[in-house]
Design a protein around this motif. Structure first.
Motif, short mmCIF file in Angstrom:
data_model
loop_
_atom_site.label_atom_id
_atom_site.label_comp_id
_atom_site.label_asym_id
_atom_site.label_seq_id
_atom_site.Cartn_x
_atom_site.Cartn_y
_atom_site.Cartn_z
N ALA A 102 0.83 -1.21 0.00
CA ALA A 102 0.00 0.00 0.00
C ALA A 102 0.86 1.26 0.00
O ALA A 102 0.35 2.37 -0.13
CB ALA A 102 -0.93 0.00 1.21
N SER A 103 2.16 1.07 0.11
CA SER A 103 3.08 2.20 0.16
C SER A 103 3.48 2.63 -1.24
O SER A 103 3.60 1.80 -2.16
CB SER A 103 4.32 1.82 0.97
OG SER A 103 5.34 2.78 0.82
N SER A 104 3.73 3.93 -1.42
CA SER A 104 4.17 4.44 -2.73
C SER A 104 5.54 3.90 -3.11
O SER A 104 5.90 3.87 -4.29
CB SER A 104 4.21 5.97 -2.70
OG SER A 104 5.10 6.44 -1.68
N ALA A 105 6.30 3.46 -2.10
CA ALA A 105 7.62 2.90 -2.37
C ALA A 105 7.54 1.62 -3.18
O ALA A 105 8.53 1.19 -3.79
CB ALA A 105 8.35 2.64 -1.05
N MET A 106 6.35 1.00 -3.21
CA MET A 106 6.17 -0.25 -3.93
C MET A 106 5.59 -0.04 -5.33
O MET A 106 5.28 -1.02 -6.02
CB MET A 106 5.26 -1.19 -3.13
CG MET A 106 5.82 -1.62 -1.78
SD MET A 106 7.32 -2.61 -1.95
CE MET A 106 6.68 -4.07 -2.76
N PRO A 113 0.81 -2.08 7.57
CA PRO A 113 1.47 -0.97 8.27
C PRO A 113 1.73 -1.25 9.74
O PRO A 113 2.75 -0.84 10.28
CB PRO A 113 0.47 0.18 8.10
CG PRO A 113 -0.28 -0.17 6.86
CD PRO A 113 -0.39 -1.66 6.85
N ALA A 114 0.82 -1.96 10.40
CA ALA A 114 0.99 -2.23 11.83
C ALA A 114 2.20 -3.10 12.10
O ALA A 114 2.74 -3.12 13.20
CB ALA A 114 -0.26 -2.90 12.39
N ALA A 115 2.63 -3.83 11.06
CA ALA A 115 3.75 -4.75 11.25
C ALA A 115 5.05 -4.22 10.67
O ALA A 115 6.09 -4.85 10.80
CB ALA A 115 3.43 -6.10 10.60
N THR A 116 4.99 -3.08 10.00
CA THR A 116 6.19 -2.55 9.37
C THR A 116 7.18 -2.08 10.41
O THR A 116 6.84 -1.79 11.54
CB THR A 116 5.85 -1.39 8.42
OG1 THR A 116 5.16 -0.37 9.15
CG2 THR A 116 5.00 -1.87 7.25
N GLY A 117 8.39 -1.97 9.99
CA GLY A 117 9.46 -1.59 10.90
C GLY A 117 10.66 -2.47 10.62
O GLY A 117 10.63 -3.35 9.76
#
Length: 257
Positions: free
Chosen positions: A50-54, A73-77
């Motif tokens: 869902a990120s623009s980086a993808m 997103p909740a698991a990103t990091g």
């Protein structure tokens, strides 16, 4: 495919891509090299889709039939993507249906994963950049520097290094990088495999070099073929012989000092 591959063409491979750590532009190279090693039956790419980086990966998912594994997103990091990839790799390993893993990442966190997979007698092939650590590279059976391979592909046709003339440093057209080219290892491999007259089969030399140095690839040094690289080395003598079956065989030996 470089001389001296480690698997049969029909080996079933799993390609696992860390999209947080691999450029999307590398994908054609990764697919090409992995497909030469075996049959890629699993193709997964990991990241926060869902990120623009993808964005660069989105069209490739369809073009190359990749299975996207979304990291919410909740698991990103830090290490979130790495952990998901490692867990699924171990799951595939325990199923016993995969004969080789292609891990696309330069992240040294995958060193332990690669070592663990190889403990079960399953091959691991790494795909990344020169920034990858030595420990990670050596934890793989083979390691492909995608950035170097991409540079090689962008060379003009005039610099084709498949011919002996173009690969001769004396001609001033193509020169091996002495700071990277493992000349001592190459000479040692030839000596170790040599017969009574000092000659060794080129294919066997390539295989032993791949085992001793997982990142060895003549294309990393500006040569499309191992034979062209050998012909560029002053201490090495190269000869071609016709076999009884009509095919050509290449042999090499260290010149008498």
């Amino acid at each position: 495919m470089p001389e001296g591959s480690l698997t049969t063409p029909r080996a079933r491979l799993a390609l696992l891509i860390d999209a947080d750590n691999v450029r999307a532009s590398f994908l054609p190279i990764i697919i090409r090299e992995a497909s030469a090693l075996g049959t890629v039956t699993v193709k997964r790419v990991y990241g926060h889709f869902a990120s623009s980086a993808m964005n660069a990966w989105q069209p490739l998912v369809h073009d190359y039939a990749l299975t996207p594994v979304h990291i919410p997103p909740a698991a990103t990091g830090k290490n979130a993507t790495d952990m998901k990839l490692a867990i699924e790799a171990m799951d595939l390993l325990h199923r016993g249906q995969i004969e080789g893993f292609c891990i696309a990442s330069s992240d040294s966190d995958f060193t332990t994963l690669a070592s663990r997979i190889r403990e079960d007698g399953v091959a691991v092939y790494g795909f990344g950049e020169q920034k990858a650590t030595v420990a990670y590279v050596r934890s793989c059976d083979r390691f492909f520097y995608c950035d170097l391979l991409m540079q090689e592909e962008k060379k003009p046709e005039a610099q084709d290094t498949t011919s002996p003339k173009a690969s001769d440093p004396a001609a001033g057209e193509v020169k091996a990088d002495p700071t990277r080219l493992p000349v001592d290892d190459i000479l040692a491999a030839i000596d170790d495999l040599s017969g009574d007259e000092g000659w060794s089969h080129l294919g066997e030399v390539g295989q032993i070099l791949n085992k001793r140095r997982p990142d060895f690839d003549p294309r990393n040094h500006g040569f499309k073929k191992l034979s062209a690289l050998m012909e560029s080395l002053k201490p090495v003598e190269v000869r071609r012989k016709n076999t009884s079956g009509g095919s050509s065989m290449i042999e090499v030996r260290v010149k008498t000092r």
